[in-house]
Scaffold this motif. Structure first.
Motif, PDB file in Angstrom:
ATOM      1  N   MET B 216       0.834  -1.179   0.011  1.00  0.00           N
ATOM      2  CA  MET B 216       0.059   0.108   0.040  1.00  0.00           C
ATOM      3  C   MET B 216       0.897   1.291  -0.064  1.00  0.00           C
ATOM      4  O   MET B 216       0.212   2.465   0.085  1.00  0.00           O
ATOM      5  CB  MET B 216      -0.872   0.042   1.304  1.00  0.00           C
ATOM      6  CG  MET B 216      -2.297  -1.040   0.913  1.00  0.00           C
ATOM      7  SD  MET B 216      -3.275  -0.636   0.071  1.00  0.00           S
ATOM      8  CE  MET B 216      -4.142   0.688   0.824  1.00  0.00           C
ATOM      9  N   THR B 217       2.103   1.272  -0.085  1.00  0.00           N
ATOM     10  CA  THR B 217       3.169   2.327  -0.202  1.00  0.00           C
ATOM     11  C   THR B 217       3.996   2.202  -1.276  1.00  0.00           C
ATOM     12  O   THR B 217       4.425   1.158  -1.595  1.00  0.00           O
ATOM     13  CB  THR B 217       3.721   2.548   1.403  1.00  0.00           C
ATOM     14  OG1 THR B 217       4.568   1.443   1.327  1.00  0.00           O
ATOM     15  CG2 THR B 217       2.782   2.882   2.391  1.00  0.00           C
ATOM     16  N   ILE B 232       3.109  -7.277  -7.698  1.00  0.00           N
ATOM     17  CA  ILE B 232       2.487  -6.925  -6.338  1.00  0.00           C
ATOM     18  C   ILE B 232       1.191  -6.675  -6.543  1.00  0.00           C
ATOM     19  O   ILE B 232       0.615  -6.534  -7.901  1.00  0.00           O
ATOM     20  CB  ILE B 232       2.954  -5.480  -5.733  1.00  0.00           C
ATOM     21  CG1 ILE B 232       2.897  -4.472  -6.732  1.00  0.00           C
ATOM     22  CG2 ILE B 232       4.696  -5.798  -5.446  1.00  0.00           C
ATOM     23  CD1 ILE B 232       3.107  -3.008  -6.321  1.00  0.00           C
ATOM     24  N   VAL B 233       0.078  -6.811  -5.205  1.00  0.00           N
ATOM     25  CA  VAL B 233      -1.031  -6.560  -5.490  1.00  0.00           C
ATOM     26  C   VAL B 233      -1.277  -5.504  -4.344  1.00  0.00           C
ATOM     27  O   VAL B 233      -1.119  -5.494  -3.320  1.00  0.00           O
ATOM     28  CB  VAL B 233      -2.070  -7.825  -4.991  1.00  0.00           C
ATOM     29  CG1 VAL B 233      -3.355  -7.251  -5.372  1.00  0.00           C
ATOM     30  CG2 VAL B 233      -1.606  -9.077  -5.725  1.00  0.00           C
ATOM     31  N   VAL B 234      -1.834  -4.311  -5.063  1.00  0.00           N
ATOM     32  CA  VAL B 234      -2.002  -2.950  -4.297  1.00  0.00           C
ATOM     33  C   VAL B 234      -3.112  -3.410  -3.762  1.00  0.00           C
ATOM     34  O   VAL B 234      -4.366  -3.585  -4.207  1.00  0.00           O
ATOM     35  CB  VAL B 234      -2.005  -1.820  -5.201  1.00  0.00           C
ATOM     36  CG1 VAL B 234      -2.639  -0.709  -4.111  1.00  0.00           C
ATOM     37  CG2 VAL B 234      -0.689  -1.454  -5.832  1.00  0.00           C
ATOM     38  N   SER B 235      -3.403  -3.610  -2.485  1.00  0.00           N
ATOM     39  CA  SER B 235      -4.620  -4.125  -1.845  1.00  0.00           C
ATOM     40  C   SER B 235      -4.527  -3.806  -0.158  1.00  0.00           C
ATOM     41  O   SER B 235      -3.590  -3.827   0.311  1.00  0.00           O
ATOM     42  CB  SER B 235      -4.695  -5.704  -1.711  1.00  0.00           C
ATOM     43  OG  SER B 235      -5.773  -6.169  -1.125  1.00  0.00           O
ATOM     44  N   GLY B 247      -8.106   3.840   0.291  1.00  0.00           N
ATOM     45  CA  GLY B 247      -8.543   2.922  -0.683  1.00  0.00           C
ATOM     46  C   GLY B 247      -7.293   2.597  -1.724  1.00  0.00           C
ATOM     47  O   GLY B 247      -6.492   3.301  -1.930  1.00  0.00           O
ATOM     48  N   SER B 248      -7.349   1.616  -2.467  1.00  0.00           N
ATOM     49  CA  SER B 248      -6.190   1.107  -3.346  1.00  0.00           C
ATOM     50  C   SER B 248      -5.975   1.813  -4.355  1.00  0.00           C
ATOM     51  O   SER B 248      -4.974   2.353  -4.757  1.00  0.00           O
ATOM     52  CB  SER B 248      -6.443  -0.437  -3.539  1.00  0.00           C
ATOM     53  OG  SER B 248      -7.445  -0.498  -4.263  1.00  0.00           O
ATOM     54  N   ILE B 255       2.171   4.471  -6.299  1.00  0.00           N
ATOM     55  CA  ILE B 255       3.009   3.215  -6.374  1.00  0.00           C
ATOM     56  C   ILE B 255       3.581   2.914  -7.899  1.00  0.00           C
ATOM     57  O   ILE B 255       4.716   2.486  -8.084  1.00  0.00           O
ATOM     58  CB  ILE B 255       2.120   1.909  -5.930  1.00  0.00           C
ATOM     59  CG1 ILE B 255       1.961   2.018  -4.138  1.00  0.00           C
ATOM     60  CG2 ILE B 255       2.529   0.445  -6.297  1.00  0.00           C
ATOM     61  CD1 ILE B 255       0.902   1.128  -3.454  1.00  0.00           C
ATOM     62  N   ALA B 256       2.640   3.206  -8.891  1.00  0.00           N
ATOM     63  CA  ALA B 256       2.880   2.830 -10.014  1.00  0.00           C
ATOM     64  C   ALA B 256       4.098   3.846 -10.569  1.00  0.00           C
ATOM     65  O   ALA B 256       5.022   3.477 -11.340  1.00  0.00           O
ATOM     66  CB  ALA B 256       1.489   3.398 -11.052  1.00  0.00           C
ATOM     67  N   ARG B 257       4.080   4.861 -10.130  1.00  0.00           N
ATOM     68  CA  ARG B 257       5.313   6.026 -10.392  1.00  0.00           C
ATOM     69  C   ARG B 257       6.717   5.286 -10.071  1.00  0.00           C
ATOM     70  O   ARG B 257       7.544   5.574 -10.694  1.00  0.00           O
ATOM     71  CB  ARG B 257       5.066   7.262  -9.467  1.00  0.00           C
ATOM     72  CG  ARG B 257       5.383   8.630 -10.479  1.00  0.00           C
ATOM     73  CD  ARG B 257       4.908   9.573  -9.603  1.00  0.00           C
ATOM     74  NE  ARG B 257       3.323   9.637  -9.484  1.00  0.00           N
ATOM     75  CZ  ARG B 257       2.627  10.226  -8.296  1.00  0.00           C
ATOM     76  NH1 ARG B 257       3.291  10.922  -7.732  1.00  0.00           N
ATOM     77  NH2 ARG B 257       1.312   9.725  -8.544  1.00  0.00           N
ATOM     78  N   VAL B 258       6.904   4.496  -9.105  1.00  0.00           N
ATOM     79  CA  VAL B 258       8.193   3.851  -8.737  1.00  0.00           C
ATOM     80  C   VAL B 258       8.327   2.359  -9.428  1.00  0.00           C
ATOM     81  O   VAL B 258       9.463   2.126  -9.675  1.00  0.00           O
ATOM     82  CB  VAL B 258       8.268   3.917  -7.198  1.00  0.00           C
ATOM     83  CG1 VAL B 258       8.247   5.208  -6.707  1.00  0.00           C
ATOM     84  CG2 VAL B 258       7.171   2.944  -6.616  1.00  0.00           C
ATOM     85  N   VAL B 259       7.169   1.632  -9.533  1.00  0.00           N
ATOM     86  CA  VAL B 259       7.521   0.178 -10.054  1.00  0.00           C
ATOM     87  C   VAL B 259       7.097  -0.041 -11.378  1.00  0.00           C
ATOM     88  O   VAL B 259       7.083  -1.129 -11.740  1.00  0.00           O
ATOM     89  CB  VAL B 259       7.229  -0.744  -8.865  1.00  0.00           C
ATOM     90  CG1 VAL B 259       7.975  -0.514  -7.865  1.00  0.00           C
ATOM     91  CG2 VAL B 259       5.689  -0.909  -8.588  1.00  0.00           C
TER      92      VAL B 259
END
Lengths: 340, 340, 340, 340
Positions: B216-217, B232-235, B247-248, B255-259
């Motif tokens: 989540m981070t 990963i699952v953002v959840s 909320g996810s 999160i998308a910005r880094v991975v």
């Protein structure tokens, strides 16, 4: 109006509750019917985007008896309002009046009060036939909107529409979201700018004007203008094709920024009274379309209902112009918007 | 779908109301059961974060018949959707169907429509056994998720999971919040990046892929990537482990910005229809997991229910792609998001 | 806890509904009683300010079994939580248990679980007498809060409080809003920094610590620190003295910015579970006070109720620490807050 | 007050529900009646704009017994509050008391507690006649507000008002929105700055002061000041003339920025208690008008009701001054507003 609404509530039973405020909450997901698609968020967003707009009240000025007249797509109107193209009385509104009665009420009532009624398209054919007949009966005083059919159906429809004597044609490209039509073997689809330009060229060849309905972004507004369209309608199709679209009032300013003055800008979605009309004009529209409330007025009171509804709208618009210091329609601009 | 939902409502009585909109309001705090923990704010945040996202509607383009197929963690899917790992039919869903029937419906139904079903873990053992059996029966076409047990239990589970023939393994580290498991003498716990790396190494040694669920981070997304995870699952675990998590959809962009591009990004939480799928993709996900609605479809209609539910999702996703001008899954990016 | 709450609901009938969520909505304006003053906006703001705080969930770390212990105002606590000073069982809570039973439950229950209970002041005298007796019975393990009386009453009260053997004294200056006390001929009033300094000096002369309760701005936090106070309580008095005050969680960060590390910072207002405790710590508090829920637990279950309630809080705090990667209380800082 | 409200609820049946909180929700669109026009958004915006304002609570100071007195438009008041001009008991309030009884209650009750009552204007003539009689009876202690009639009616009304012995005159230009008056053949209209200046000149010639009511923008506040007005009332006419106007508390700061200190600034709209009074003062007002609650108090308890209501307001204002550290009315400024 109360009697007309009560009558509509009776006639539309099972299809529309004719709520005190028509806000998409009671009829969530009722498509067909009068509701918004899915969670009805696009329908509700139309209302909430308008509700967020607040007005500067001003009384130290000389706008005592404002003038509501205007001119769009080559037509002089008594006020900057049109009846939006809606069809399908039987499956959307309960079918207690005929498609013909409905179209006559909308087109005739609009003409009677000095504005213009638009008519819709769809399956089965009696939908557009009723609309075209109403326009013919009113000497071409009406605007036919044609769905973005694939293949030759578009050309056929434009040909039939031309016979009504109308001087303005429209296409609601946003209807391309109606996958049910594709499933019925009558596919509609998005149009490329090139395809749109060809349609415009044909209409212009007839000496007529063309409106493209369903523009929700500045880039597509520019594409429509470049394709030669005379006007766009900023519209999310009343929230009936894509859930979670923003309200038209939310996207209108960014669209006006790029095409205002180049083409006429119409907007619809959630307009319920004359103050809403003034709001959309202040946000950048040149003219406003009204959908569901006109449909209810037509079902509940036929032409008389439509006329009475528009008379109410005009009274409210006039009062709002006095209270915002707007002598003419052109005076209604960002100055009337409370900046927050 | 209506019949399936009605049936589920009957079978899940006392455990899930199968509400018109599954939004966590009626079942606040019902854990076990289908609700969110405590005030259910994390469950509700999943919904509200998605609801805040609005879409740019576009119709002047050539995306007439979009392609929904994609490839994640080495698997080709008919659409970027998977069934989230959920277990415990007896204490969470009312136990009117067996854990085996449930797992078969989810794994079999997912496979039938060209996607993949995940299966859960827990206490008692029949939860994971039902899931593993379903994957075996489907020739390894399914993804087992293993809880972050302490000590040797993790290794044992992975060993048993390997026997199903699956090619992808998952671990829902967020289940470490389930203190009840510790109280039952079966402790689960957070994993250090080193511990995670060892698990990944083992899975990779088998030529398989590894997904870590519950990120989540941005900093933990990077730790997961550095530990070698393939996805990963953002959840927030459906709001069932920590009250007041965002909320996810709210954390996904950062999160998308880094991975993004380095590992596959899954997201779940509050997805109810195909437009929600498109939203998460636009916010940065490569694939979306759906939990509660799939569970209801499985209970209410077994494999047929799951298939019908996913068919509905696909239809909605297709329509949303047409109306946002997205020809392929890769085309779904920030351009479809209304900036506000 | 359910049985304790049910019992409290029965005993507090007419004074407190012991709602599912204690949020100030049902008891608007019920002062006396357990409600917030006027529109209860300050009570509700406490809840909403906390609700707006969202947490970063993290699971890739080693905080498997966190340590909740801490030390504030010279006291070692099993967790950073105290029972807020509340009095007036008869007119606020229904009077079905005595003021003595109540004070014993709060002070004794707090001590039993390794934390400290505070006791209140007011009219008639049996309120403070019950509190002081409870502290004496527990060998000084409790904190007496004295109202900001005018004239000699303050000195008398401090003298009596000293006899309990306590090592920490408090004053809730925000009680100066209680105009009813003035009308009863027992005036309370704001205190100038000089007046406050004199009180602090006396308490320090006894080798004891002093807490000033009711600080809601950074400037008064600095004044309190300059006057020598050992701690402040960021509090709007549970929304019972000034309508339309912000929630304590909303003002806490700006206050922490100026006095964190110089004096101990307590905060109360709207804390309902262990996650709320963690939130206030992350926003800058060193310790948290809990009011109404402790009162309900005391009425509904006496000392046993208070102990059970605090045990629940501790379990929730522990779980939240695991899920945010916080091994110790000192680790709980802005890093656990979702930035939005 | 409870008895007075209960009595008012009985007497105003069908016209006003005398709700627990008077917020415009139950009476949407009830004009005539006590409601807001259209969707009542302007009425509700008055409430919500005030509700958004939060206060800094302070207790470390010497404001123990604050002084509420002030001086505006040449009048010394016991507190900065006036009764707003409201007329039309028969069609707005149910007519169970006479217009004379009503005006006597408002003007006499206001005078009795050391403030001033304003009286309204309208059709039929007994509305202003009742008001003028009440002012005469109270030796000119009252302020007549005259509607912005067209033509000679304005001069006639000012002449009659002068005979009451009053020293302050007002005009509610926002009443120009009442198109019903025009339809009744008694047109009201906006006033140009020149027209306004002539009215002011006449009033000043009598040695009296002039207040213009219905200013909602900084530009018109400046126009009013330039026209010589001694005071403005920031007001959206209780939400009864233009739907979707902002709340007066929302526009007040920007208006104060341009005319504070040059002319007296009044504000009304949604004031329900003494804390609301303090809020409007902090936002820039020099004095506050209260409308509907005074009307209810007058109907429910005649002069005694009005006096009791204002006594309650004063008590609340005093308490709020203590709790915000405001010794005098001049001390109430932005410092008491919570910024965040």
């Amino acid at each position: 109006m109360k009697e007309i609404k009560d009558n509509a509530r009776e006639l539309m039973k099972g299809f529309c509750r004719v709520c005190k405020v028509c806000d998409g909450k009671a009829c969530v997901g009722e498509v067909p019917g009068m509701g918004g698609l899915g969670t009805a968020s696009s329908f509700k967003n139309n209302l909430s985007a308008l509700a967020e707009v607040k007005l500067n009240m001003r009384l130290l000025h000389s706008a005592v008896e404002p003038d509501t007249s205007c001119s769009v797509v080559g037509c002089d109107l008594d006020m900057p309002v049109m009846a939006a193209p809606i069809g399908g009385v039987s499956f959307n509104m309960g079918g207690k009046i005929t498609e013909d009665e409905y179209a006559d009420a909308v087109v005739g009532g609009s003409k009677a009060v000095g504005i213009i009624g638009c008519v819709g398209d769809g399956v089965p054919p009696f939908i557009h036939e009723a609309g075209y007949a109403a326009i013919s009966k009113n000497d071409g005083h009406g605007i036919p909107f044609i769905k973005p059919w694939e293949g030759e159906e578009v050309d056929e429809k434009f040909g039939k529409a031309k016979d009504t004597g109308c001087t303005v044609f429209g296409m609601d490209v946003d209807a391309a979201g109606l996958i049910t039509l594709r499933q019925m073997g009558r596919p509609v689809s998005p149009k490329t700018p090139d395809e749109l330009a060809k349609i415009v060229e044909k209409v212009h060849g007839w000496g007529a004007k063309f409106i493209v309905k369903g523009i929700m972004t500045p880039d597509e507004a520019e594409l429509a203008a470049e394709a030669g369209a005379d006007a766009i309608v900023v519209s999310n199709h009343g929230g009936r094709v894509l859930d979670h679209a923003p309200g038209s009032a939310a996207v209108l300013p960014s669209i006006a920024r790029v095409v205002k003055g180049k083409i006429d800008i119409f907007a619809d979605g959630g307009v319920r009274d004359g103050v809403d009309v003034l709001k959309l004009l202040a946000l950048g529209a040149d003219c406003v379309m009204i959908g569901r409330p006109v449909a209810m007025a037509a079902v509940g009171g036929l032409q008389d209902g439509v006329e009475k509804y528009f008379a109410t709208i005009k009274g409210q618009l006039l009062q709002a112009m006095v209270l915002t210091g707007s002598q003419t329609i052109k005076d209604i601009d960002a100055r009337v918007l409370f900046a927050g």
